[in-house]
Design an enzyme around this catalytic site. Sequence first.
Site, PDB file in Angstrom:
ATOM      1  N   ARG A 163       4.505  -0.014  -8.658  1.00  0.00           N
ATOM      2  CA  ARG A 163       3.480  -0.257  -9.675  1.00  0.00           C
ATOM      3  C   ARG A 163       2.845   1.031 -10.167  1.00  0.00           C
ATOM      4  O   ARG A 163       2.378   1.104 -11.309  1.00  0.00           O
ATOM      5  CB  ARG A 163       2.407  -1.223  -9.161  1.00  0.00           C
ATOM      6  CG  ARG A 163       2.833  -2.689  -9.206  1.00  0.00           C
ATOM      7  CD  ARG A 163       1.650  -3.607  -8.919  1.00  0.00           C
ATOM      8  NE  ARG A 163       1.125  -3.391  -7.590  1.00  0.00           N
ATOM      9  CZ  ARG A 163       1.494  -4.079  -6.502  1.00  0.00           C
ATOM     10  NH1 ARG A 163       2.367  -5.063  -6.599  1.00  0.00           N
ATOM     11  NH2 ARG A 163       0.967  -3.804  -5.335  1.00  0.00           N
ATOM     12  N   GLU A 188      -0.963  -1.566   8.069  1.00  0.00           N
ATOM     13  CA  GLU A 188      -1.857  -2.299   8.972  1.00  0.00           C
ATOM     14  C   GLU A 188      -1.137  -2.680  10.274  1.00  0.00           C
ATOM     15  O   GLU A 188      -1.655  -2.479  11.365  1.00  0.00           O
ATOM     16  CB  GLU A 188      -2.379  -3.538   8.243  1.00  0.00           C
ATOM     17  CG  GLU A 188      -3.661  -4.087   8.832  1.00  0.00           C
ATOM     18  CD  GLU A 188      -4.222  -5.211   7.967  1.00  0.00           C
ATOM     19  OE1 GLU A 188      -5.235  -5.779   8.364  1.00  0.00           O
ATOM     20  OE2 GLU A 188      -3.625  -5.530   6.913  1.00  0.00           O
TER      21      GLU A 188
END
Lengths: 172, 172
Positions: A58, A95
Amino acid sequence: MDLKTFIKDVPDYPKAGIVFKDITPLLADKAAFNFAINQFAEKFSGQNVDAVVGIDARGFLLAAPVAYKLGAGLAIARKSGKLPRQCLRQDYILEYASNSLEMHADAILPGQKILIIDDVLATGGTMEATGKLVQKMGGDIVGIGFLMELKFLQGREKLKNYNIYSLLSYSK
Amino acid sequence: MDLKTFIKDVPDYPKAGIVFKDITPLLADKAAFNFAINQFAEKFSGQNVDAVVGIDARGFLLAAPVAYKLGAGLAIARKSGKLPRQCLRQDYILEYASNSLEMHADAILPGQKILIIDDVLATGGTMEATGKLVQKMGGDIVGIGFLMELKFLQGREKLKNYNIYSLLSYSK
């Protein structure tokens, strides 16, 4: 122009409890897209940027027109295995997992003034890794830009040494 | 400007016997990148393009600045599972496998004039699939553009109904 009105919240994506902020309505609106790119270009126009680095995928959507508008070159940081020639690689922690980014080893020339652009500043790991790649090649990072910053994830902590510009900021 | 001098041949990538044409040196050169985007924009400036569609991921690098230059919106076609909201999906055949592309179901509005941009015209399958998605949404495809066309793969045969523009053409 209030660009936030063009960001669409998508609840429970990519998993339950997460609200994903979808930038595609902003891109699709010609006035909003043009305004966003011009904001980046105005912010960094005094920095004599040689190349803008876009982060897969993106980030490409913003970095490429900013490079064009600034009259700069465009370099890319990609997920592993996507670039055809000799690369530098940087691992980073997500994460619950690790990931890695690559750039061609000749993507940046020593001393070039570099602007790195991505869509979202979350935990900052992706941008931190890209910054390390640029620095390994001797690039001089004059700024980093994000369309939006998720302040509550405190990614800015990882990027203290950089000149950070976020068009939009979310505190929750 | 002879853009071919900025394309780097990479032998035996992604597999033995294939010569991959790497566009990253062209993107990295500010004059070549600017020239390439301007060529697309000039070619399609009379078509009143409402939105440019970029194809995941290298197509984004060209479609986004062309959209910016034309004052158009930007829409994206992505590999499956990358877009957060309701999508239309189109399967297509690769040499030894099948793949699929998705666009958000509201990415294109009926009657919009659409330009689709990708980096390479090879067998034409990816562009054909993207064209079908745009047409399902009622878009009016006024042109399709490629940075380079590999003529010997005859992808043009699949795209006969389109106004095709390739900046560079390779006959072998």
